[in-house]
Each structure stands twice: as structure tokens, then as C-alpha cells.
Design an enzyme around this catalytic site. Structure first.
Site, mmCIF file in Angstrom:
data_model
loop_
_atom_site.group_PDB
_atom_site.id
_atom_site.type_symbol
_atom_site.label_atom_id
_atom_site.label_comp_id
_atom_site.label_asym_id
_atom_site.label_seq_id
_atom_site.Cartn_x
_atom_site.Cartn_y
_atom_site.Cartn_z
ATOM 1 N N GLU A 43 44.793 44.670 40.461
ATOM 2 C CA GLU A 43 45.543 43.446 40.174
ATOM 3 C C GLU A 43 46.668 43.698 39.170
ATOM 4 O O GLU A 43 47.721 43.059 39.239
ATOM 5 C CB GLU A 43 44.598 42.355 39.652
ATOM 6 C CG GLU A 43 43.617 41.846 40.688
ATOM 7 C CD GLU A 43 44.295 41.182 41.882
ATOM 8 O OE1 GLU A 43 45.473 40.760 41.759
ATOM 9 O OE2 GLU A 43 43.665 41.095 42.942
ATOM 10 N N TYR A 81 45.718 34.842 35.152
ATOM 11 C CA TYR A 81 45.584 35.258 36.553
ATOM 12 C C TYR A 81 44.629 36.434 36.707
ATOM 13 O O TYR A 81 43.694 36.403 37.519
ATOM 14 C CB TYR A 81 46.947 35.631 37.150
ATOM 15 C CG TYR A 81 46.785 36.360 38.451
ATOM 16 C CD1 TYR A 81 46.432 35.678 39.601
ATOM 17 C CD2 TYR A 81 46.919 37.745 38.516
ATOM 18 C CE1 TYR A 81 46.219 36.348 40.796
ATOM 19 C CE2 TYR A 81 46.722 38.423 39.702
ATOM 20 C CZ TYR A 81 46.367 37.716 40.843
ATOM 21 O OH TYR A 81 46.143 38.391 42.019
ATOM 22 N N ASP A 101 48.566 32.948 40.883
ATOM 23 C CA ASP A 101 49.803 33.716 40.807
ATOM 24 C C ASP A 101 50.895 32.960 41.555
ATOM 25 O O ASP A 101 50.716 31.802 41.954
ATOM 26 C CB ASP A 101 49.604 35.131 41.366
ATOM 27 C CG ASP A 101 49.344 35.148 42.869
ATOM 28 O OD1 ASP A 101 49.160 34.058 43.467
ATOM 29 O OD2 ASP A 101 49.354 36.245 43.458
#
Length: 350
Positions: free
Chosen positions: A35, A118, A136
Site C-alpha cells: 500500500e 488510508y 483513497d
């Protein structure tokens, strides 16, 4: 309606999920790495970096123990290098403060360097099955259309509304898959501009589809144009070596670049400018073309100059004269691609 949307999206995901090396696992470290790399970077670009990174740093402990220069070198070319520095610092925090175990609680995750809302949501939901949203840009777009939110998403109160709506959608069952499904939907179907509404599994639940204005959402804040900066990039040779500087500025901190002078000088004025800036005497100055690199908020417009320093010249503080082999080992940003190619050519001819 909410349960119907959850079922429709998960059914679609089961049939259409992208096959990615970080999918189908419950490993918080791998989720964290993936991520972090995926922030503002294309999936296809990340694939190779992800595999190489985990081969070199297979555990959070291995990453924490590595020198930052090694981490930056492996990140070279991926851009947004603050991600790598924060990931490295965060791994050290996990080892020092959490005995090497990445926490599952989103509030604890956000205490770790580089982990914002996030990424905390992604780790908590994907690795630990916590029913937490991971909001996001893709998710903002999907939710604003789905719920028909027609206000500027850059306004804090609107952003909080979007996040609350996203949170209300996440099911207690398969929350990680649901969040990844939203991401896939946003990247492949509910895309910026004109979405492919006819292919969308949620069109029956979507307020923007019903009203026919999906292509107008989300309402985004106006962006300022990037600043145009001019630099003279100085490739200073000395006895088969070339001068390089490790940046301490926030942008590209820790990376190695060729010395740069802000503004634009002429060939005749450069020796005096170099002497004033770095106390170096140079000669045989010649121009060797131009280069340009676009960052998010600024553009570097660069002129490349080659020049010679005396063979036993001393490098200024924060700089080093490096051999071709040493240069290859340093982490050099993509912004220096043209200068680096020229440096390699020059050093091979020395």
C-alpha cells in the site's frame, strides 16, 4: 440497500479481482509495503519493486536493521522517496515500540511513521479483518458518485462526510476484500472523467447514475500549476571521478544528485558561480544539453554542464567525488536520469 451494494460488489470482485502478488494474504507487513508503494504509483510499476523489496527485506525486522541508503537504493526510480524513508523509520518504530509486531488497531497504526488514515485502514481491514474503511482517491470518487455528493471534496466537512459514508458501507464480513473491491472498481470501472457505468455492479444503487451526472463527480478542488524552477546541473570531473551531493532538503532527502545551482548561468559565468558556491576551481566548462523533470508541485528545468576540477580537488562538505562503481551503488533520483546517463558516458571515457 447497503447490504445489497455489499453483496453486489463482493460478487463482482470474486469474478473480476486483479491477480496481484499482495492479494489473498493476511500479512500486515506485506500489506503495508504494497500500500505504501501503490500511493500515487501505477500497479504495473509496483509489481517488480514489491518483489525485489521483499526479497531484500522479507520481514519488518530486516527492514528496520537495514541502512537507509540501502532502502533508498532499492526504491530508486519508484519516486516519492519520502515513502521509503517513512517506511524504514516506521519499521524501526515497530521493532522498538511494538516488539516487532505490527498492531491491528487503526489508532495505534497511525502512530507509526508514514501510516496515515488510508494505510491504517488498509492494514487493519486486509491483514486483520477489521471493518475499517480505506479511503483513497478511488474510493472518494466511487462514494461521491454512489451517494450523490456534489460538494467540493477538498472541504474538510465534505471529506469527513465521504469518510463516514465509506465507513458505513464496509461489511463486518470480508472487510478487506470489500475495500480492495472498491479500489478495483475505482481504478477500472468508476474511473475519472467518464466512467463505464454500464459495466458497474453498483449502478442500481448509484445516485449519480440515476441522475446522469456521474462524469461530473467528484467535485475537486482547483489545483495550482506547478512552480517552474531552473537549475544548472554541474557534472564536475576530477581524476576519473565525478562530484555528487547527498540531498538534505525535504524533497529527495538522502538521495544523491549532481551539484545544482539555481537560476541560469552562461558558460563564461559558471566558474565564478561554482567557486562562490562550493570553493572549487573548475575549467573547460561546456554545455551538454537540457533536461526536464515534472514533480507534483514543481518542474525542474535543467541545463547540463560538464567541467573539470584539479585531480586532487577536495570535495565540499556533504559531497563526494565518486568512481563509476561508487556512483552505481548510490541511490539517484529519476530527475537525474539525463545527467546520470551523461555522467556514465563521461566516466567511461576518462
Amino acid at each position: 440497500m447497503k447490504e445489497q451494494c455489499q453483496r453486489l460488489l463482493l460478487d463482482w470482485y470474486d469474478k473480476n479481482a486483479r491477480e496481484l502478488p499482495w492479494r489473498g494474504i493476511h500479512d500486515p507487513y506485506r500489506t503495508w509495503v504494497s500500500e505504501t508503494m501503490l500511493q500515487q504509483t501505477r500497479v504495473e510499476t509496483v509489481r517488480g519493486y514489491y518483489d525485489r523489496f521483499l526479497k531484500r527485506f522479507p520481514t519488518v525486522q530486516a527492514l528496520a536493521e537495514a541502512p537507509q541508503d540501502d532502502v533508498l537504493k532499492l526504491w530508486e526510480g519508484l519516486g516519492y522517496y519520502s515513502r521509503a524513508r517513512n517506511l524504514h523509520k516506521g519499521a524501526q518504530q515497530v521493532v522498538e515500540q511494538y516488539a516487532g509486531v505490527i498492531p491491528s488497531d487503526p489508532a495505534e497504526l497511525r502512530r507509526i511513521s508514514g501510516i496515515g488514515p488510508y494505510t491504517a485502514g488498509a492494514i487493519a481491514s486486509i491483514a486483520y479483518d477489521r471493518p475499517i474503511p480505506a479511503v483513497d482517491g478511488n474510493v472518494i470518487r466511487v462514494v461521491s458518485r454512489l451517494r450523490g455528493i456534489r460538494e467540493n471534496v477538498g472541504v474538510p466537512s465534505v471529506r469527513r462526510l465521504l469518510e463516514a459514508e465509506a465507513a458505513s458501507l464496509v461489511p463486518s464480513n470480508r472487510p478487506g476484500d470489500f475495500n480492495q473491491a472498491l479500489m478495483d472498481l475505482g481504478s477500472g470501472v468508476c474511473v475519472p472523467g467518464t466512467p463505464s457505468c454500464e459495466r458497474c455492479p453498483l449502478k442500481g444503487c448509484c445516485a449519480a447514475f440515476a441522475d446522469g451526472d456521474a462524469d461530473e463527480l467528484p467535485v475537486l478542488p482547483r489545483k495550482n500549476p506547478p512552480r517552474q524552477l531552473r537549475y544548472d546541473v554541474c557534472l564536475i570531473l576530477s581524476g576519473g571521478r565525478i562530484l555528487m551531493r547527498q540531498r538534505t532538503e525535504a524533497m529527495l532527502s538522502g538521495l544523491w544528485v549532481y551539484p545544482m545551482l539555481e537560476g541560469q548561468n552562461t558558460v563564461s559565468r559558471l566558474p565564478a558561480a561554482v567557486r562562490k558556491a562550493w570553493k572549487l576551481t573548475v575549467s573547460s566548462v561546456r554545455a551538454e544539453g537540457e533536461a526536464r523533470h515534472v514533480f507534483t508541485h514543481q518542474v525542474w528545468n535543467m541545463r547540463l554542464y560538464v567541467m573539470e576540477a584539479e585531480e586532487q580537488a577536495h570535495a565540499p562538505a556533504g559531497m563526494r567525488f565518486v568512481s563509476p562503481e561508487e556512483m552505481e551503488a548510490l541511490a539517484i533520483p529519476t530527475a537525474m536520469r539525463a545527467a546520470r546517463a551523461l555522467a556514465v558516458k563521461l566516466l567511461r571515457g576518462c
